[in-house]
Design an enzyme around this catalytic site. Structure first.
Site, mmCIF file in Angstrom:
data_model
loop_
_atom_site.group_PDB
_atom_site.id
_atom_site.type_symbol
_atom_site.label_atom_id
_atom_site.label_comp_id
_atom_site.label_asym_id
_atom_site.label_seq_id
_atom_site.Cartn_x
_atom_site.Cartn_y
_atom_site.Cartn_z
ATOM 1 N N GLY A 135 0.783 -1.242 0.000
ATOM 2 C CA GLY A 135 0.000 0.000 0.000
ATOM 3 C C GLY A 135 0.809 1.282 0.000
ATOM 4 C CD GLU A 159 1.343 0.833 6.690
ATOM 5 O OE1 GLU A 159 1.601 0.750 5.482
ATOM 6 O OE2 GLU A 159 1.016 -0.145 7.389
ATOM 7 C CG ASP A 160 -1.212 1.905 3.301
ATOM 8 O OD1 ASP A 160 -0.988 1.684 4.507
ATOM 9 O OD2 ASP A 160 -1.726 1.067 2.534
ATOM 10 C CG ASP A 175 -8.022 0.764 10.107
ATOM 11 O OD1 ASP A 175 -8.828 1.685 10.004
ATOM 12 O OD2 ASP A 175 -8.373 -0.429 10.209
ATOM 13 C CE LYS A 224 -9.328 3.848 7.773
ATOM 14 N NZ LYS A 224 -10.237 2.864 7.139
ATOM 15 C CG PHE A 265 -12.278 0.392 2.961
ATOM 16 C CD1 PHE A 265 -11.514 -0.252 3.926
ATOM 17 C CD2 PHE A 265 -11.981 0.182 1.628
ATOM 18 C CE1 PHE A 265 -10.477 -1.113 3.566
ATOM 19 C CE2 PHE A 265 -10.949 -0.666 1.255
ATOM 20 C CZ PHE A 265 -10.201 -1.315 2.231
ATOM 21 C CB VAL A 266 -9.767 5.835 1.889
ATOM 22 C CG1 VAL A 266 -10.715 6.751 2.634
ATOM 23 C CG2 VAL A 266 -8.611 5.428 2.793
ATOM 24 N NE ARG A 325 -2.232 -3.064 -4.046
ATOM 25 C CZ ARG A 325 -2.250 -3.207 -2.713
ATOM 26 N NH1 ARG A 325 -2.103 -2.147 -1.958
ATOM 27 N NH2 ARG A 325 -2.425 -4.380 -2.164
HETATM 28 P P1 IMP Z 1 -3.798 -1.474 10.939
HETATM 29 O O1 IMP Z 1 -2.818 -2.511 11.390
HETATM 30 O O2 IMP Z 1 -5.204 -1.846 11.321
HETATM 31 O O3 IMP Z 1 -3.442 -0.077 11.359
HETATM 32 O O4 IMP Z 1 -3.866 -1.581 9.377
HETATM 33 C C1 IMP Z 1 -3.025 -1.018 8.535
HETATM 34 C C2 IMP Z 1 -3.217 -1.575 7.148
HETATM 35 O O5 IMP Z 1 -4.593 -1.857 6.873
HETATM 36 C C3 IMP Z 1 -2.822 -0.547 6.132
HETATM 37 O O6 IMP Z 1 -1.477 -0.660 5.815
HETATM 38 C C4 IMP Z 1 -3.707 -0.885 4.958
HETATM 39 O O7 IMP Z 1 -3.094 -1.846 4.146
HETATM 40 C C5 IMP Z 1 -4.940 -1.474 5.559
HETATM 41 N N1 IMP Z 1 -6.046 -0.488 5.630
HETATM 42 C C6 IMP Z 1 -6.568 0.092 6.714
HETATM 43 N N2 IMP Z 1 -7.559 0.950 6.406
HETATM 44 C C7 IMP Z 1 -7.663 0.909 5.061
HETATM 45 C C8 IMP Z 1 -8.499 1.597 4.124
HETATM 46 O O8 IMP Z 1 -9.364 2.444 4.456
HETATM 47 N N3 IMP Z 1 -8.304 1.290 2.817
HETATM 48 C C9 IMP Z 1 -7.367 0.387 2.398
HETATM 49 N N4 IMP Z 1 -6.559 -0.261 3.232
HETATM 50 C C10 IMP Z 1 -6.699 -0.006 4.565
#
Ligand code: IMP
Length: 184
Positions: free
Chosen positions: A48, A103-104, A107, A135, A156-157, A169
């Site tokens: 991502g 990181e993208d 979440d 987020k 969700f983006v 992507r």
């Molecule tokens: P976390 O471990 O829950 O913080 O997740 C991080 C990963 O979840 C990111 O690197 C993304 O790949 C994916 N992710 C979380 N939210 C989104 C979203 O809104 N769109 C697409 N991918 C997401």
């Protein structure tokens, strides 16, 4: 012809806004590491963050090295809660290296919290994180990125590297995916 843009409900960041945002993060990094003589490693989390990484590294003025890790924590639009390392970082100079994880999006925070601890445990001199999006309302573990492009609501983006089941992507902007795309 099928147009991916039709699946987007709202554009959150245009190409121009993304470019300005990334320039701001690059300037902060240049300022924060101005007196640092150690190696600075930009470590992108595949897949991502690949577009963000490409833009960010070009806008940083000081020398940087790049590397990649791949982890898996997501399936569709939901986190699995467990982080698996699919591609690891192999370097023998971590004690002399400062790392910025690129990181993208943050979440639940689980991926970056896990990776930060993992890289510190492996001996990195320091570990910081740069995330294009945040987020905070979705956080499941305590985690704050050091550099954040934009804080967004719970939606969700996709686009600018972010996917839904490997799609979207290559959109050059960041937008909210219409819920009917992943609920039907
Ligand atoms: P976390 O471990 O829950 O913080 O997740 C991080 C990963 O979840 C990111 O690197 C993304 O790949 C994916 N992710 C979380 N939210 C989104 C979203 O809104 N769109 C697409 N991918 C997401």
């Amino acid at each position: 012809m099928y147009n991916m843009t039709d699946d987007i409900g709202e554009i959150l960041l245009t190409e121009e806004e993304i470019s300005e945002t990334v320039s701001g993060i690059a300037a902060e990094i240049d300022r924060d590491y101005a007196d640092c003589e150690r190696k600075l490693l930009l470590l992108a989390v595949l897949k991502g963050s690949v577009v963000f990484m490409g833009d960010l590294m070009k806008k940083i003025r000081r020398p940087v090295e790049i590397d990649f890790m791949r982890v898996s924590s997501y399936s569709g639009t939901e986190t699995r809660g467990k982080v698996d390392i699919l591609l690891d970082l192999h370097r023998d100079d971590l004690q002399k290296t400062d790392i910025i994880i690129v990181e993208d999006i943050v979440d639940s925070g689980k991926t970056l919290a896990y990776l930060t601890n993992y890289l510190k445990f492996k001996g990195a001199n320091s570990v910081r994180c740069a995330a294009m999006l945040d987020k905070p309302s979705r956080r499941k573990v305590k985690f704050e990125a050091d550099y954040i492009g934009k804080t967004i609501p719970d939606a969700f983006v996709v686009g600018y590297g972010l996917d839904y089941d490997e799609k979207y992507r290559n959109l050059p902007f960041i937008g909210i995916l219409k819920p009917e795309i992943y609920t039907t």
